[in-house]
Design a protein around this motif. Structure first.
Motif, short mmCIF file in Angstrom:
data_model
loop_
_atom_site.label_atom_id
_atom_site.label_comp_id
_atom_site.label_asym_id
_atom_site.label_seq_id
_atom_site.Cartn_x
_atom_site.Cartn_y
_atom_site.Cartn_z
N SER A 257 0.86 -1.17 0.00
CA SER A 257 0.00 0.00 0.00
C SER A 257 0.90 1.23 0.00
CB SER A 257 -0.92 -0.01 1.21
OG SER A 257 -1.79 1.09 1.14
N ALA A 258 0.29 2.37 0.20
CA ALA A 258 1.07 3.60 0.27
C ALA A 258 0.54 4.40 1.43
CB ALA A 258 0.96 4.39 -1.03
N ALA A 259 1.39 5.22 2.02
CA ALA A 259 0.95 6.00 3.18
C ALA A 259 1.55 7.38 3.15
CB ALA A 259 1.35 5.29 4.47
N TYR A 260 0.86 8.29 3.81
CA TYR A 260 1.43 9.62 4.01
C TYR A 260 1.49 9.95 5.48
CZ TYR A 260 -3.49 10.86 4.41
OH TYR A 260 -4.81 10.92 4.78
N ALA A 261 0.87 9.10 6.29
CA ALA A 261 0.87 9.35 7.73
C ALA A 261 1.43 8.14 8.45
CB ALA A 261 -0.55 9.63 8.21
N LYS A 262 1.85 8.37 9.67
CA LYS A 262 2.38 7.28 10.47
C LYS A 262 1.23 6.44 11.02
CE LYS A 262 5.94 10.50 11.83
NZ LYS A 262 6.13 11.56 12.81
N ASP A 263 1.48 5.18 11.20
CA ASP A 263 0.46 4.26 11.70
C ASP A 263 0.64 4.05 13.20
OD1 ASP A 263 -1.33 2.24 12.22
OD2 ASP A 263 -0.86 1.14 10.40
N GLY A 264 -0.44 4.26 13.96
CA GLY A 264 -0.36 4.10 15.41
C GLY A 264 -0.04 2.69 15.84
N ASN B 298 -9.05 5.30 19.54
CA ASN B 298 -8.24 4.12 19.28
C ASN B 298 -7.04 4.50 18.41
OD1 ASN B 298 -7.23 1.65 18.62
ND2 ASN B 298 -9.01 0.97 17.43
N LYS B 299 -5.84 4.42 18.96
CA LYS B 299 -4.68 4.90 18.22
C LYS B 299 -4.39 4.04 17.00
CE LYS B 299 -1.07 2.33 20.48
NZ LYS B 299 0.32 2.28 20.81
N LEU B 300 -5.01 2.83 16.96
CA LEU B 300 -4.78 1.98 15.81
C LEU B 300 -5.67 2.37 14.64
CD1 LEU B 300 -4.73 -1.53 17.50
CD2 LEU B 300 -2.79 -0.13 16.87
N ASP B 301 -6.61 3.26 14.90
CA ASP B 301 -7.57 3.63 13.87
C ASP B 301 -7.01 4.79 13.05
OD1 ASP B 301 -9.72 4.32 12.33
OD2 ASP B 301 -11.14 4.45 13.98
N GLY B 302 -6.81 4.53 11.78
CA GLY B 302 -6.24 5.56 10.91
C GLY B 302 -7.01 6.86 10.92
N VAL C 234 -5.74 9.23 13.64
CA VAL C 234 -4.49 9.87 13.24
C VAL C 234 -4.79 10.99 12.23
CG1 VAL C 234 -2.28 9.48 12.11
CG2 VAL C 234 -3.24 7.74 13.61
N TYR C 235 -5.71 10.70 11.33
CA TYR C 235 -6.09 11.66 10.30
C TYR C 235 -6.64 12.94 10.91
CZ TYR C 235 -8.66 13.50 6.30
OH TYR C 235 -9.14 14.29 5.29
N THR D 130 2.01 13.96 12.61
CA THR D 130 1.66 12.60 12.26
C THR D 130 2.00 12.20 10.83
OG1 THR D 130 -0.51 13.52 11.84
CG2 THR D 130 -0.22 12.34 13.91
N LEU D 131 2.59 13.09 10.06
CA LEU D 131 2.93 12.71 8.68
C LEU D 131 4.28 11.99 8.65
CD1 LEU D 131 1.77 15.64 6.40
CD2 LEU D 131 0.56 13.65 7.20
N LEU D 132 4.45 11.16 7.62
CA LEU D 132 5.70 10.44 7.50
C LEU D 132 6.86 11.41 7.29
CD1 LEU D 132 4.72 7.52 5.11
CD2 LEU D 132 5.29 7.36 7.53
#
Lengths: 409, 292, 338
Positions: free
Chosen positions: A287-294, A320-324, A327-328, A366-368
Motif C-alpha cells: 500500500s502507500a501512506a502519508y501518515a504514520k500508523d499508530g 483508538n490509536k490503531l484507527d487511521g 491519526v487523520y 503525524t505525517l511520514l
C-alpha cells in the motif's frame, strides 16, 4: 508668537501624538469576518456521525478533542476555538442544510474538513458563492484542487487519482508484465482511483485484465473475488473501504489465491483492517501512506507520535490509536491551527485562504518523514506525496522514497 | 462451464447467509403476520453480545448458548414492552415502531462497540471444504446449521402443541382465543423465537462479513426477498429462496453484459416480483384465499 | 403446513378514514395559510430554506397519503419517484437550459407515467408483498442513477449542480424567499387538487378499494384502473416535489435518493396521520426537525434519541396528528358549549 522653546515642545508633542495615533491605529489593525472575534474563532464542520459512513465520525470527535487541547494551552493567538460540528448522515441534501446552518445561523468563520465527496460536491457552490472557506475537505477526490474555479475550496489528503498513479508507476517499474484485476467500489471513491491507475499506466492500460465493481449494499464481496481469480490475473488491486478490504483479504486466503495484492491507503489501517482480517493472511500486501500508523512500533519514540499519544491519553482516551481515522483527524486539525496562527490578527476569510495557500514545508506531527505540506496560489493540494509500504509480520515496512503523484513526473 | 459451476457454488455459499436470515423473517411473520424491519439489527446486537461474552473469556459454545437465551428473553421483552401497547394501533403504526426500533438498536450498538469491524470466530474453521476452493468449511457449516434449524422448525410447527397454537393464533386470532389459546403470549413467544433464530443467523454470518453495527443492513433486504420468494408461510421455502437468490444474483452479475454487475440487487428483486405476480404466495407458500 | 389453503379474513392494511375527516375545516385552513404566507417575511434566509424543504417534503408525504391513505396501497418506494423528478428537473435545467418552472410539469408527467407503469405489475400484490416490491424499486433507483450508460446526462456518481433561479421581474426578494413563495403556490395548488380528487368519484373509488377491494370490484369499480391511477397520481406529485427539491438544494446525486428517504416519507405519513392530508405538513416537520433535535440532545446517540421520540409519538398518538386534531376539535366544541 511662540518662543523657540515652546515651538519645539509643540512640535515634539505633535509628533508624539501623531506617532501614537498612527501606531495605535496600526495596533488596532485587527480584521475580522463573521466568526472571529478578539476572544474566539468559530470553526464549522460536517461529519457523518450516523448512516452508512458513520465509521468516519471519529474524525470529528478527534478534532473536537484536539481543539480542546489547543484551548487548554491558551488558544490560537489568545483566541479560543469554538468547534461546531453537525451530522449529515452522508446525505447531500442534509449536508446542504447543515452547511447553511453553519454559515447563516451559527456564523462560522470557515467550514473545516467536511467529509464525503457527495456532501462536499453539494456544498461547494454554495460556500464559494458565500465566500466561506471550504478548507481541507476530508475526501481524496481530485476536483478539490481547482483554485481558478473554486478559490474557496481546498483539499488536504493526497487525491485518490494521484495515489492510483503512484501504484501505476510502481507496477510499470517493478512488474511491467503484470496482469491486473481491480475490485472497486462503485462510487466516486472507487472510480477516481481506477482513473488514476489507468492514467498512470498510460499506453499500457491494457495491463488491467479485469475490472469488477461492487455496491456498499452488498453484504459480502466474496463472489467478486472468485470471479476475479478466474481471470488468471496475478496482481490484485483492492479499491475498497475497510470492511470490504478485510473481506477481500480473508477470501483471498480462503481460496488460496496469492496475487500481488495492493490495498488503497484508506484501508491500510492495521487496527481496522489487517488485524480483523488476520495478520497471517496479510503478509506481503502493498500500500502507500502519508501518515504514520499508530500500530507501528517503529514510531513509539518518534517525537511527533509521542505528542499524539500524549494527546490521546489526556484529551481523547476512548480514541483508538490503531484507527487511521484518529491519526487523520489529529493531522488535519493541526494543519488548521497552523493556518490560523499564521493569520495573526487578520482573521478575515480571505486571509485564511491566503495563509492556507502559503504553507511551505509544514510537517504536522503525524505525517511520514519526508512528506511535507506545500500549497500555493495554483496548488490547492496540500499533501501530494506518498511512500510505498509492504506488510510484514504485524506492521508496515516503508520502502523506497516518497513519491509524488503528479501526472507529469 | 467451469465459471458457471463456480458461480453456482459461490451463489450457494452466499445464499446460505440469506437463507439463515430468511428463516428468522419467516419466524416473525408466522407470529405477527408482518415483517419486522428491526430483525436484522436485533440479530446484529445479539452477535455483539456473544462477541462481548467471548471478550470476557467465555468460550465459544458457552457464549453461543448464553446469547440464544438472552436473545430469546430480549425478544419477548421488546414485544411486551414496546409492541403490546401498539397491538390495537393500525399496522402502519406498528411498522413505524419497527423502524424506530431499528434506529435505536443500530445507534446504541454503534455507541457501545463503535463502527470499526471486528473479527468473529467460527467453530467450523475457514479451510477449503472438501478441497473446493469455493466453499469453505465455515460456509458448509452454515448450510448445515440452517438445514438443522429448518428441520427443527418443521417439527415444532407440525407436531408440537405450542407450534400449532402459534400458527392458529397468527392466522385466525379470534377462533384461536375461542379454543383457549392465549394469543397475546403466542405473539410474545414468536418474537422470542425469531430473536433467537436471528441471533444464530448473526453468529453464522459475522465470520464472513465481519462484525460491525451496519453488517445486517444489506443482508436483511436479501433475507426479506428470499423469504417472500420462497413463501412467507414456509420455512422450507425461505431456505430454498435464500439459495435461489444467491445463485441468481451471481449468475446475473456474471452473464448479463454491461449492467449485470451494477444492477445485481435490482435484477434479483425484479425476478422476485415477477415470481410474485405469477405465484402471489411465493414458490412454496400456501395460496391465500381472501374473503370479503 | 398441512392445510392446502389459508383462509383469511384480512383486516385491511390501511384503516378507513371517513372522507369528511380527510381535510381541515375552513377556519383552521385559513390560519395555516396566513402563517405560511407571513412567517417568511420575518425570518433569516436559512429558516426560509428550511421552510421550503418543509413544504417540499410535505408534498411528498401528501402524495404518499393519497396512495396509502386514499387507495390503501402500501408504498416504501416514493424516493424513486422523488429522485426521478429531481433528476428530470436538473437535467432539463442544466443540459437543455429550460426555465425551472417549466421543468416541474414535465417532471410530474414523466413520474406519473412511471408510477402508472409500476402500478401495473403491482396490481397483483398487496400488503407486505407490495411493500417489498416498492422497497425493491427504492433500492434500485440509486444504482440505476449511477449507471455508466446514463452518465453523460446524470453526471454519474458525481451528480449535477443546479442553478437556483432569481426572483423574476427584478422583485426585491432573495432567491430563497422567491423560491419559497413559488413552492408555496405549487403546494397550495396541488393540495386543492388532491382534496378535490379525493372528494370526486375517483376518490370514492380509491377509498372503496382501500376498505375492501373485493367488495369494490363486485360493485363494479374498475379496480385495476384506479389502483394504477392512484400510483400514477402519487408518483406525479412526488416527482414535482423532487423537482422542487433539486432546485432548493441546488444539487442532485444518486446518494440523495436512497431507501432512507422513502422510509422517512413513510414515517412522515404515519406521524401526520395516515389519510389525513393536512397532517402531511406535520409529518414533514417531524422528519426534518426531529433528527436535528435528536442530534442536539446527543450526537453519539442521535439515532437512538430519534427512535425514542418516534416511539413516544406513536404511543401517545397512534393515529398521528389527525388524532391530535380530533381531540383539539372536541375540546374546542366543549369550550364553545360550556
Amino acid at each position: 508668537m511662540l518662543s523657540r522653546q515652546e515651538l519645539r515642545i509643540a512640535a515634539f508633542s505633535t509628533a508624539v501624538i501623531l506617532l501614537s495615533a498612527t501606531s495605535g491605529a496600526a495596533l488596532a489593525q485587527k480584521k475580522y469576518d463573521t466568526g472571529a472575534t478578539d476572544t474566539e474563532i468559530k470553526i464549522g464542520n460536517i461529519m457523518p456521525y450516523s448512516g452508512p459512513a458513520s465509521a468516519y465520525g471519529v474524525i470529528g470527535k478527534t478534532e473536537e478533542a484536539y481543539f480542546k487541547k489547543i484551548n487548554a494551552e491558551g488558544g490560537v493567538n489568545g483566541r479560543k476555538i469554538d468547534f461546531v460540528t453537525y451530522d449529515d448522515g452522508y446525505s447531500p441534501p442534509k449536508a446542504v442544510e447543515q452547511a447553511r446552518k453553519l454559515v447563516e445561523s451559527d456564523e462560522v468563520l470557515v467550514v473545516f474538513n467536511p467529509l464525503g465527496t457527495p456532501s462536499n460536491s453539494a456544498i461547494q457552490k454554495y460556500l464559494n458563492s458565500k465566500k466561506v472557506p471550504q478548507l481541507f475537505v476530508a475526501t481524496g477526490a481530485t476536483k478539490w484542487n481547482d483554485p481558478k474555479s473554486f478559490p474557496w475550496t481546498m483539499g488536504w489528503q493526497p487525491s485518490y487519482q494521484s495515489e492510483g498513479r503512484i501504484y501505476a508507476k510502481f507496477l510499470l517499474k517493478e512488474k511491467p508484465d503484470a496482469k491486473i484485476a481491480v475490485l472497486f467500489q462503485n462510487d466516486d471513491f472507487g472510480k477516481d482511483y481506477l482513473k488514476g491507475l489507468k492514467d498512470g499506466l498510460g499506453a499500457k492500460a491494457s495491463m488491467i485484465v479485469a475490472e469488477e465493481s461492487y455496491e456498499t449494499t452488498e453484504p459480502t464481496i466474496d463472489n467478486h473475488i472468485v470471479k476475479l481469480k478466474a481471470t488468471g490475473a496475478d496482481t490484485f488491486m483492492s479499491v475498497t473501504t475497510p470492511k470490504f478490504a478485510a473481506q477481500a483479504i480473508k477470501k483471498l486466503a480462503e481460496i488460496e489465491w496469492k496475487p500481488l495484492h495492493i490495498v488503497v491507503n484508506v484501508s491500510a489501517s492495521v487496527g481496522s483492517v489487517l488485524k480483523p482480517a488476520g495478520f497471517e493472511n496479510s503478509q506481503g500486501i502493498l500500500s502507500a501512506a502519508y501518515a504514520k500508523d499508530g500500530a507501528d512500533s517503529q514510531w513509539d519514540n518518534d517525537p511527533g507520535m509521542k505528542k499524539f499519544y500524549a494527546f490521546l491519553e489526556k484529551y481523547y482516551p476512548e480514541g483508538n490509536k490503531l484507527d487511521g481515522s484518529v491519526v487523520y483527524g489529529y493531522g488535519a486539525a493541526q494543519t488548521l491551527v497552523k493556518v490560523l496562527q499564521m493569520c495573526g490578527d487578520d482573521l478575515t476569510r480571505a486571509n485564511v485562504m491566503k495563509q492556507a495557500a502559503s504553507l511551505k514545508d509544514f510537517t504536522p506531527d503525524t505525517l511520514l518523514p519526508g512528506v511535507k505540506i506545500n500549497t500555493s496560489d495554483t496548488d490547492f493540494a496540500p499533501i501530494e506525496q506518498l511512500q510505498m509500504m509492504r506488510f510484514k509480520g504485524e506492521k508496515w515496512d516503508l520502502f523506497g522514497d516518497t513519491i509524488s503523484g503528479e501526472l507529469n513526473n | 462451464m467451469e465459471l458457471f459451476t463456480n458461480q453456482i457454488l459461490a451463489g450457494i455459499a452466499t445464499g446460505a447467509i440469506y437463507a439463515c436470515m430468511a428463516l428468522a423473517v419467516v419466524m416473525i411473520y408466522q407470529a405477527i403476520d408482518h415483517l419486522n424491519f428491526a430483525q436484522g439489527e436485533m440479530a446484529m446486537f445479539s452477535t455483539f453480545i456473544s462477541w462481548q461474552l467471548m471478550q470476557w473469556g467465555i468460550p465459544y459454545w458457552g457464549a453461543f448458548v448464553l446469547t440464544l437465551a438472552i436473545s430469546f428473553a430480549g425478544g419477548i421483552a421488546i414485544e411486551r414492552l414496546l409492541f403490546k401497547p401498539l397491538a390495537k394501533a393500525p399496522i402502519l403504526t406498528n411498522v413505524a415502531g419497527f423502524i424506530a426500533l431499528f434506529a435505536i438498536i443500530n445507534s446504541v450498538a454503534g455507541l457501545i462497540w463503535d463502527f470499526t469491524i471486528k473479527q468473529y470466530p467460527t467453530p467450523f474453521g475457514s479451510h477449503p471444504f472438501l478441497g473446493s476452493q469455493l466453499i469453505s468449511t465455515h460456509q458448509a457449516g452454515m448450510i448445515g446449521v440452517t438445514i438443522l434449524l429448518l428441520i427443527g422448525l418443521f417439527f415444532f410447527f407440525q407436531f408440537t402443541r405450542i407450534g400449532l397454537a402459534m400458527r392458529a393464533a397468527a392466522s385466525l386470532p379470534e377462533s384461536a382465543r375461542l379454543v383457549g389459546i392465549n394469543t397475546s403470549w403466542m405473539i410474545a413467544l414468536g418474537w422470542g423465537m425469531a430473536a433467537a433464530i436471528g441471533s444464530i443467523a448473526g453468529m453464522l454470518i459475522a465470520p464472513v462479513v465481519f462484525l460491525e453495527p451496519n453488517m445486517m443492513g444489506g443482508v436483511l433486504i436479501y433475507g426479506f426477498a428470499a423469504a417472500v420468494l420462497g413463501g412467507l408461510t414456509s420455512p422450507f421455502g425461505a431456505v430454498i429462496g435464500g439459495f435461489l437468490v444467491g445463485i441468481f444474483e451471481n449468475l446475473a452479475g456474471t452473464y448479463i453484459p454491461g449492467v449485470g454487475n451494477e444492477l445485481k440487487l435490482p435484477i434479483a428483486l425484479a425476478l422476485i416480483i415477477t415470481v410474485l405476480v405469477v405465484k402471489p404466495a411465493g414458490l412454496f407458500g400456501r395460496p391465500i384465499v381472501k374473503r370479503v | 403446513m398441512s392445510a392446502i389453503q389459508e383462509v383469511v379474513t384480512e383486516a385491511p392494511t390501511v384503516e378507513a378514514v371517513p372522507k369528511r375527516a380527510m381535510t381541515l375545516g375552513a377556519g383552521s385552513s385559513l390560519v395555516m395559510l396566513a402563517l405560511l404566507i407571513l412567517v417568511p417575511l420575518f425570518v433569516k434566509n436559512f429558516i426560509i430554506f428550511q421552510l421550503t424543504m418543509l413544504l417540499i417534503y410535505g408534498l411528498a408525504v401528501l402524495a404518499l397519503n393519497i396512495l396509502t391513505g386514499g387507495s390503501g396501497q402500501f408504498s416504501l418506494g416514493q424516493s424513486a419517484f422523488y429522485g426521478v423528478g429531481a433528476y428530470t428537473s436538473a437535467i432539463l435545467m442544466e443540459h437543455v437550459g429550460m426555465n425551472y418552472a417549466l421543468t416541474l410539469p414535465i417532471a410530474g408527467v414523466i413520474c406519473f407515467a412511471f408510477g402508472f407503469l409500476f402500478g401495473q405489475p403491482a396490481l397483483r400484490l398487496s400488503g407486505v408483498y407490495l411493500a417489498l416490491a416498492t422497497f425493491a424499486l427504492a433500492t434500485a433507483m440509486p444504482q440505476l442513477l449511477k449507471l455508466g450508460y446514463f452518465e453523460p446526462w446524470t453526471g454519474g456518481v458525481q451528480g449535477l449542480v443546479v442553478t437556483k433561479p432569481d426572483a423574476p421581474f427584478g422583485l426585491p426578494m432573495s432567491q430563497d424567499m422567491w423560491l419559497y413563495y413559488f413552492t408555496l403556490a405549487v403546494t397550495i395548488a396541488i393540495y386543492i387538487f388532491s382534496v378535490n380528487l379525493l372528494k370526486s368519484r375517483s376518490g370514492r373509488a380509491f377509498m372503496a378499494i382501500r376498505d375492501n377491494e373485493i367488495a369494490a370490484s363486485a360493485m363494479g369499480v374498475d379496480v385495476a384502473l384506479y389502483k394504477t391511477l392512484a400510483f400514477g397520481v402519487s408518483a406525479g406529485i412526488t416527482g414535482v416535489a423532487g423537482g422542487l427539491g433539486a432546485i432548493a438544494v441546488q444539487f442532485v446525486a444518486p446518494d440523495s435518493y436512497t431507501i432512507t428517504l422513502a422510509i422517512s416519507l413513510f414515517l412522515g405519513m404515519v406521524v401526520g396521520g395516515v389519510g389525513w392530508l393536512p397532517g402531511s405538513i406535520v409529518g414533514s416537520a417531524f422528519i426534518i426537525f426531529v433528527p436535528n433535535i435528536a442530534e442536539g440532545i446527543s450526537k453519539g446517540l442521535s439515532g437512538a434519541v430519534f427512535g425514542v421520540l418516534l416511539f413516544l409519538v406513536i404511543f401517545l398518538v397512534p393515529h398521528g396528528a389527525r388524532q391530535v386534531a380530533i381531540v383539539a376539535q372536541q375540546m374546542l366544541g366543549k369550550l364553545k358549549k360550556g
